[in-house]
Scaffold this motif. Structure first.
Motif, PDB file in Angstrom:
ATOM      1  N   LEU A  11       0.826  -1.202   0.000  1.00  0.00           N
ATOM      2  CA  LEU A  11       0.000   0.000   0.000  1.00  0.00           C
ATOM      3  C   LEU A  11       0.862   1.255   0.000  1.00  0.00           C
ATOM      4  CD1 LEU A  11      -2.802  -1.042   2.500  1.00  0.00           C
ATOM      5  CD2 LEU A  11      -2.904  -0.995   0.018  1.00  0.00           C
ATOM      6  N   LEU A  12       1.980   1.224   0.728  1.00  0.00           N
ATOM      7  CA  LEU A  12       2.879   2.366   0.742  1.00  0.00           C
ATOM      8  C   LEU A  12       3.497   2.582  -0.635  1.00  0.00           C
ATOM      9  CD1 LEU A  12       4.324   4.576   2.348  1.00  0.00           C
ATOM     10  CD2 LEU A  12       6.100   2.903   2.857  1.00  0.00           C
ATOM     11  N   VAL A  13       3.877   1.507  -1.292  1.00  0.00           N
ATOM     12  CA  VAL A  13       4.454   1.611  -2.634  1.00  0.00           C
ATOM     13  C   VAL A  13       3.422   2.169  -3.609  1.00  0.00           C
ATOM     14  CG1 VAL A  13       5.356   0.277  -4.575  1.00  0.00           C
ATOM     15  CG2 VAL A  13       6.197  -0.158  -2.272  1.00  0.00           C
ATOM     16  N   LYS A  14       2.173   1.727  -3.488  1.00  0.00           N
ATOM     17  CA  LYS A  14       1.126   2.257  -4.372  1.00  0.00           C
ATOM     18  C   LYS A  14       0.929   3.750  -4.141  1.00  0.00           C
ATOM     19  CE  LYS A  14      -1.821  -1.702  -5.311  1.00  0.00           C
ATOM     20  NZ  LYS A  14      -3.150  -2.262  -5.133  1.00  0.00           N
ATOM     21  N   LYS A  15       0.919   4.159  -2.873  1.00  0.00           N
ATOM     22  CA  LYS A  15       0.699   5.573  -2.572  1.00  0.00           C
ATOM     23  C   LYS A  15       1.855   6.424  -3.086  1.00  0.00           C
ATOM     24  CE  LYS A  15      -0.912   6.928   1.468  1.00  0.00           C
ATOM     25  NZ  LYS A  15      -0.964   7.264   2.900  1.00  0.00           N
ATOM     26  N   LEU A  16       3.082   6.036  -2.753  1.00  0.00           N
ATOM     27  CA  LEU A  16       4.245   6.805  -3.199  1.00  0.00           C
ATOM     28  C   LEU A  16       4.409   6.739  -4.716  1.00  0.00           C
ATOM     29  CD1 LEU A  16       6.872   5.995  -0.441  1.00  0.00           C
ATOM     30  CD2 LEU A  16       5.580   8.097  -0.773  1.00  0.00           C
ATOM     31  N   ALA A  21       4.202   9.364  -9.835  1.00  0.00           N
ATOM     32  CA  ALA A  21       3.706   9.314 -11.215  1.00  0.00           C
ATOM     33  C   ALA A  21       2.927  10.580 -11.558  1.00  0.00           C
ATOM     34  CB  ALA A  21       2.831   8.070 -11.416  1.00  0.00           C
ATOM     35  N   ILE A  22       2.152  11.081 -10.619  1.00  0.00           N
ATOM     36  CA  ILE A  22       1.396  12.317 -10.865  1.00  0.00           C
ATOM     37  C   ILE A  22       2.352  13.502 -11.018  1.00  0.00           C
ATOM     38  CG2 ILE A  22      -0.169  13.990  -9.786  1.00  0.00           C
ATOM     39  CD1 ILE A  22      -1.774  11.601  -8.751  1.00  0.00           C
ATOM     40  N   ILE A  23       3.350  13.584 -10.152  1.00  0.00           N
ATOM     41  CA  ILE A  23       4.306  14.701 -10.227  1.00  0.00           C
ATOM     42  C   ILE A  23       5.076  14.667 -11.547  1.00  0.00           C
ATOM     43  CG2 ILE A  23       6.438  15.630  -9.226  1.00  0.00           C
ATOM     44  CD1 ILE A  23       5.267  14.762  -6.471  1.00  0.00           C
ATOM     45  N   PHE A  24       5.646  13.507 -11.890  1.00  0.00           N
ATOM     46  CA  PHE A  24       6.396  13.412 -13.147  1.00  0.00           C
ATOM     47  C   PHE A  24       5.470  13.560 -14.352  1.00  0.00           C
ATOM     48  CE2 PHE A  24       9.596  10.879 -10.603  1.00  0.00           C
ATOM     49  CZ  PHE A  24      10.516  11.911 -10.557  1.00  0.00           C
ATOM     50  N   GLY A  25       4.236  13.093 -14.234  1.00  0.00           N
ATOM     51  CA  GLY A  25       3.276  13.264 -15.317  1.00  0.00           C
ATOM     52  C   GLY A  25       2.975  14.728 -15.581  1.00  0.00           C
ATOM     53  N   CYS A  26       2.809  15.484 -14.508  1.00  0.00           N
ATOM     54  CA  CYS A  26       2.573  16.932 -14.667  1.00  0.00           C
ATOM     55  C   CYS A  26       3.770  17.619 -15.317  1.00  0.00           C
ATOM     56  CB  CYS A  26       2.287  17.573 -13.309  1.00  0.00           C
ATOM     57  SG  CYS A  26       0.667  17.215 -12.632  1.00  0.00           S
ATOM     58  N   LEU A  27       4.967  17.251 -14.851  1.00  0.00           N
ATOM     59  CA  LEU A  27       6.173  17.855 -15.429  1.00  0.00           C
ATOM     60  C   LEU A  27       6.331  17.511 -16.904  1.00  0.00           C
ATOM     61  CD1 LEU A  27       8.718  17.305 -12.526  1.00  0.00           C
ATOM     62  CD2 LEU A  27       7.740  19.467 -13.287  1.00  0.00           C
ATOM     63  N   VAL A  45       0.667  12.502 -19.847  1.00  0.00           N
ATOM     64  CA  VAL A  45      -0.743  12.230 -19.557  1.00  0.00           C
ATOM     65  C   VAL A  45      -0.918  10.779 -19.109  1.00  0.00           C
ATOM     66  CG1 VAL A  45      -3.048  12.067 -20.585  1.00  0.00           C
ATOM     67  CG2 VAL A  45      -1.613  14.046 -21.064  1.00  0.00           C
ATOM     68  N   LEU A  46      -0.174   9.877 -19.719  1.00  0.00           N
ATOM     69  CA  LEU A  46      -0.234   8.472 -19.329  1.00  0.00           C
ATOM     70  C   LEU A  46       0.217   8.290 -17.877  1.00  0.00           C
ATOM     71  CD1 LEU A  46      -0.908   5.714 -20.610  1.00  0.00           C
ATOM     72  CD2 LEU A  46       1.524   5.474 -21.078  1.00  0.00           C
ATOM     73  N   LEU A  47       1.286   8.973 -17.477  1.00  0.00           N
ATOM     74  CA  LEU A  47       1.736   8.912 -16.088  1.00  0.00           C
ATOM     75  C   LEU A  47       0.715   9.525 -15.134  1.00  0.00           C
ATOM     76  CD1 LEU A  47       5.553   9.679 -16.296  1.00  0.00           C
ATOM     77  CD2 LEU A  47       4.474   7.586 -15.480  1.00  0.00           C
ATOM     78  N   LEU A  48       0.071  10.598 -15.552  1.00  0.00           N
ATOM     79  CA  LEU A  48      -0.980  11.197 -14.724  1.00  0.00           C
ATOM     80  C   LEU A  48      -2.118  10.206 -14.480  1.00  0.00           C
ATOM     81  CD1 LEU A  48      -1.261  14.810 -16.153  1.00  0.00           C
ATOM     82  CD2 LEU A  48      -0.731  14.184 -13.804  1.00  0.00           C
ATOM     83  N   VAL A  49      -2.553   9.540 -15.528  1.00  0.00           N
ATOM     84  CA  VAL A  49      -3.639   8.564 -15.408  1.00  0.00           C
ATOM     85  C   VAL A  49      -3.207   7.383 -14.543  1.00  0.00           C
ATOM     86  CG1 VAL A  49      -5.056   6.933 -16.709  1.00  0.00           C
ATOM     87  CG2 VAL A  49      -4.750   9.260 -17.555  1.00  0.00           C
ATOM     88  N   LEU A  55      -3.676   5.690  -6.884  1.00  0.00           N
ATOM     89  CA  LEU A  55      -4.235   6.294  -5.671  1.00  0.00           C
ATOM     90  C   LEU A  55      -5.695   5.902  -5.463  1.00  0.00           C
ATOM     91  CD1 LEU A  55      -2.643   9.846  -5.678  1.00  0.00           C
ATOM     92  CD2 LEU A  55      -2.049   7.884  -4.278  1.00  0.00           C
ATOM     93  N   VAL A  56      -6.455   5.820  -6.541  1.00  0.00           N
ATOM     94  CA  VAL A  56      -7.861   5.411  -6.430  1.00  0.00           C
ATOM     95  C   VAL A  56      -7.955   3.971  -5.947  1.00  0.00           C
ATOM     96  CG1 VAL A  56      -9.915   4.868  -7.799  1.00  0.00           C
ATOM     97  CG2 VAL A  56      -8.798   7.078  -8.061  1.00  0.00           C
ATOM     98  N   LEU A  57      -7.113   3.091  -6.480  1.00  0.00           N
ATOM     99  CA  LEU A  57      -7.119   1.691  -6.036  1.00  0.00           C
ATOM    100  C   LEU A  57      -6.783   1.584  -4.557  1.00  0.00           C
ATOM    101  CD1 LEU A  57      -5.394  -0.150  -9.007  1.00  0.00           C
ATOM    102  CD2 LEU A  57      -7.782  -0.313  -8.302  1.00  0.00           C
TER     103      LEU A  57
END
Length: 69
Positions: A11-16, A21-27, A45-49, A55-57
């Motif tokens: 769960l920690l790995v999924k969260k981090l 992935a969101i941060i690098f996706g935005c960049l 965009v793929l990294l954002l998704v 996080l949703v999972l």
């Protein structure tokens, strides 16, 4: 109260992983749009998704365990 899980590291790995992935996706998306690079924008965009999905999972799994029967 914090619930103890046997797969806490997963769960920690999924969260981090989701947050990174969101941060690098935005960049990558911002760089791709600025440089007009379709491939870089697509990967961003793929990294954002992917990050949002992780996080949703994690949230769904946590809520399933804490809901009363």
């Amino acid at each position: 109260m914090v619930a103890q899980t046997s797969d806490g590291h997963v769960l920690l790995v999924k969260k981090l992983g989701g947050l990174f992935a969101i941060i690098f996706g935005c960049l990558l998306t911002a760089v791709g749009v600025a440089l007009e690079s379709g491939g870089t924008t697509f990967v961003g965009v793929l990294l954002l998704v992917l990050g949002a999905g992780l996080l949703v999972l994690k949230i769904v799994r946590r809520n399933e365990r804490s809901s009363p029967p």
